[in-house]
Design a protein around this motif. Structure first.
Motif, PDB file in Angstrom:
ATOM      1  N   GLN A 248       0.843  -1.191   0.000  1.00 32.95           N
ATOM      2  CA  GLN A 248       0.000   0.000   0.000  1.00 32.95           C
ATOM      3  C   GLN A 248       0.882   1.245   0.000  1.00 32.95           C
ATOM      4  OE1 GLN A 248      -2.640  -0.316   3.363  1.00 32.95           O
ATOM      5  NE2 GLN A 248      -3.781  -2.046   2.495  1.00 32.95           N
ATOM      6  N   PHE A 249       0.457   2.254  -0.786  1.00 38.21           N
ATOM      7  CA  PHE A 249       1.217   3.496  -0.928  1.00 38.21           C
ATOM      8  C   PHE A 249       0.308   4.678  -0.612  1.00 38.21           C
ATOM      9  CE2 PHE A 249       3.098   0.341  -3.664  1.00 38.21           C
ATOM     10  CZ  PHE A 249       4.464   0.495  -3.478  1.00 38.21           C
ATOM     11  N   ASP A 250       0.910   5.742  -0.032  1.00 35.77           N
ATOM     12  CA  ASP A 250       0.135   6.944   0.243  1.00 35.77           C
ATOM     13  C   ASP A 250       0.143   7.847  -0.983  1.00 35.77           C
ATOM     14  OD1 ASP A 250       2.601   8.217   0.191  1.00 35.77           O
ATOM     15  OD2 ASP A 250       2.752   8.457   2.365  1.00 35.77           O
ATOM     16  N   ALA A 251      -0.403   9.067  -0.822  1.00 38.42           N
ATOM     17  CA  ALA A 251      -0.532   9.987  -1.954  1.00 38.42           C
ATOM     18  C   ALA A 251       0.810  10.464  -2.483  1.00 38.42           C
ATOM     19  CB  ALA A 251      -1.377  11.187  -1.544  1.00 38.42           C
ATOM     20  N   ASN A 252       1.855  10.340  -1.683  1.00 37.64           N
ATOM     21  CA  ASN A 252       3.197  10.747  -2.119  1.00 37.64           C
ATOM     22  C   ASN A 252       3.993   9.613  -2.750  1.00 37.64           C
ATOM     23  OD1 ASN A 252       2.881  13.428  -1.114  1.00 37.64           O
ATOM     24  ND2 ASN A 252       3.328  12.673   0.962  1.00 37.64           N
ATOM     25  N   GLY A 253       3.378   8.437  -2.870  1.00 35.63           N
ATOM     26  CA  GLY A 253       4.067   7.305  -3.462  1.00 35.63           C
ATOM     27  C   GLY A 253       4.997   6.583  -2.508  1.00 35.63           C
TER      28      GLY A 253
END
Length: 424
Positions: A248-253
C-alpha cells in the motif's frame, strides 16, 4: 708495541671491509638491513703514581651493529608480496619447528594452502571468527587457505528488492466500457480498459538451495482497486492466483504497508529436489516506491551462493587476508601477525633474511598490523634493502685508506727496527 697497534688496525679495517662488502652484496636483497662496524680503542694498563696511565695500543671492533631503518617500498603487483611500512617483523615457523622473524614478504602458497616463504617457512597469523574478525587473545598459528577443496554452498536466506511501480498504471482487472447515454443526464461514452497481464510488471532473480543449486524466482505486481490507498498485490511464479501479500502506498508514493521494521516478509521457495528443503528467505521491500514514471528495478539481490574454488588472495593494511572465490564470494581467511622486540639490536641474523630472538632482544611481543607500534602492511609491494649503495662505496674507500695507513705504520716501524739493529 707499534707492530701490535698497526696489526690491530689492519684487523679492524679488514673486518670493516667485510661488513661493507656484505652490505653491497645485499643491496638488492628484499628486507635486508645493513650493518656497520663500531670501533673501540685499546688502552694499556700500568701501575704507577697518580696521574700515570697507559697509552693506546690499537683498536678493536666493539660490535657489528644492525641498522633497522625503513627500506623503500617497491610496488610489484603480486598480491602475495607484502611489505611492512613501520615497525614489526613477520613471524615464521621454520621447517625444523623453530621460530624466526623476517621483513622479507615474498610469500607463496604451497600445495596444502599454507602461506610460506621461499625457504619453506610457514607464515604465522591469527584465525578469523564467524563474523570475520580476528579471534581476541588467540596465539599466532600457521596461516592456511582452503585451496584443496571448494568452499561450501550457502542457501539463500535474504532477498532485497528496490524498484518503482508506475503510478499511472491501469488496474489489473481492467475497466468496463461506459456506453453513451442521451440522458438526462448525458453520459459520454468511455472505452473499456482491458485487463493488464500479470507479467507486465514483474522481475526475476536466481536463488540457491542448500546444495548450491540454482532456483529461479519471479515476482509479479498487480494494481488493485481501492478507495483509500494505492494497492498492489504481489505474486510469485508458484503462487498461482493467490497474492503473497499486498503493498500500500500513500498519496506521495511512499510505501506504508508493510511498514519497514515490521514483521519480516518471508518467501517460501520450492526447490526442484526432494532432498533439499524449501528455501525460506526474508524479503526486504522497504525501498519500493510508486511514482509517475516507468516501472524500473534498481536493485535485486540475494545472499545465497554456489560452491566455489579459490581464485585470488588480497592482504589488507590491517593484515586481514581476503580470499576470492570463483562464485564471486569474498571471505576473510585469517590475519597476518607481526612481532616486535624491546631491543631489535639484540636479534641474531640466521641467514635467508631471517632473525632469531635472543636474551638480549627479549621475547617477541605479538600484535596486529596498524595497531600501536606495529606498522601497516602494503599488499602487492616489497620492502627493499635499506643499504645506501653510494654511502657504502664511500665507506669502502675510507676503509681502504685506513687499511693502507695501518700497513704503512707497520712498514715504518720495521724500517726503524732495522736501523736500530744495524747501529755500530
Amino acid at each position: 708495541m707499534s707492530f701490535q697497534t698497526g696489526l690491530s688496525g689492519l684487523n679492524a679495517s679488514s673486518r670493516n671491509l667485510d661488513v661493507i662488502g656484505n652490505n653491497i652484496a645485499n643491496a638488492n636483497t628484499i628486507g635486508m638491513k645493513s650493518s656497520r662496524v663500531e670501533y673501540a680503542d685499546i688502552v694499556a694498563s700500568s701501575l704507577g703514581t697518580a696521574g700515570g696511565g697507559g697509552g693506546g695500543i690499537g683498536v678493536s671492533v666493539a660490535t657489528v651493529s644492525q641498522q633497522f631503518s625503513q627500506g623503500s617500498i617497491n610496488i610489484t603487483g603480486n598480491d602475495l608480496d607484502v611489505a611492512i611500512n613501520g615497525g614489526g617483523f613477520f613471524q615464521l615457523t621454520l621447517p625444523d619447528g623453530s621460530s624466526s622473524y623476517t621483513r622479507d614478504g615474498q610469500f607463496k602458497l604451497d600445495k596444502s594452502g599454507n602461506i610460506i616463504t621461499n625457504a619453506g617457512a610457514k607464515v604465522l597469523g591469527y584465525k578469523i571468527d564467524a563474523t570475520g574478525n580476528p579471534i581476541v587473545g588467540a596465539k599466532p598459528t600457521p596461516l592456511q587457505l582452503p585451496t584443496a577443496a571448494p568452499i561450501a554452498a550457502s542457501a539463500t536466506t535474504s532477498i532485497t528488492a528496490e524498484f518503482n511501480l508506475d503510478a499511472r498504471a491501469n488496474l489489473a482487472a481492467g475497466v468496463p466500457a461506459v456506453p453513451f447515454s442521451a440522458g438526462p443526464p448525458i453520459v459520454a461514452a468511455v472505452a473499456a480498459i482491458p485487463a493488464t497481464p500479470r507479467t507486465t510488471y514483474g522481475t526475476s532473480l536466481t536463488t540457491f538451495d542448500s546444495q548450491g543449486a540454482t532456483v529461479p524466482v519471479s515476482l509479479y505486481f498487480e494494481r488493485v482497486a481501492s478507495t483509500t490507498t494505492d494497492n498492489w498485490d504481489v505474486f510469485d511464479s508458484a503462487s498461482g492466483g493467490t497474492a503473497l501479500f499486498q503493498m500500500q502506498f500513500d498519496a506521495n508514493g511512499t510505501l506504508t504497508s508493510p511498514l519497514p521494521g515490521a514483521a519480516a516478509l518471508t518467501l517460501n521457495i520450492a526447490t526442484p529436489s526432494a532432498v533439499t528443503p524449501n528455501i525460506s528467505a526474508t524479503l526486504d521491500i522497504s525501498k519500493v516506491t510508486q511514482y509517475g514514471s516507468a516501472f524500473a528495478v534498481s536493485n535485486l539481490a540475494q545472499d545465497g551462493y554456489a560452491s566455489g574454488d579459490l581464485v585470488g588472495v588480497k592482504i589488507g593494511e590491517n593484515g586481514v587476508i581476503t580470499a576470492s572465490y570463483s562464485n564471486g564470494q569474498k571471505q576473510a581467511a585469517g590475519q597476518v601477525a607481526l612481532a616486535d622486540f624491546r631491543n631489535v639490536q639484540g636479534l641474531v641474523p640466521t641467514g635467508g633474511g631471517t632473525w632469531a630472538a635472543t636474551s638480549a632482544s627479549g621475547d617477541a611481543v605479538d600484535g596486529s598490523p596498524g595497531l600501536g607500534k606495529f606498522g601497516s602492511l602494503r599488499s602487492g609491494a616489497l620492502e627493499e634493502s635499506n643499504v645506501d649503495l653510494t654511502a657504502e662505496l664511500v665507506n669502502m674507500m675510507t676503509a681502504q685508506r685506513a687499511y693502507q695507513a695501518n700497513a704503512q705504520t707497520i712498514k715504518t716501524q720495521d724500517q726503524a727496527m732495522t736501523t736500530l739493529v744495524n747501529l755500530r
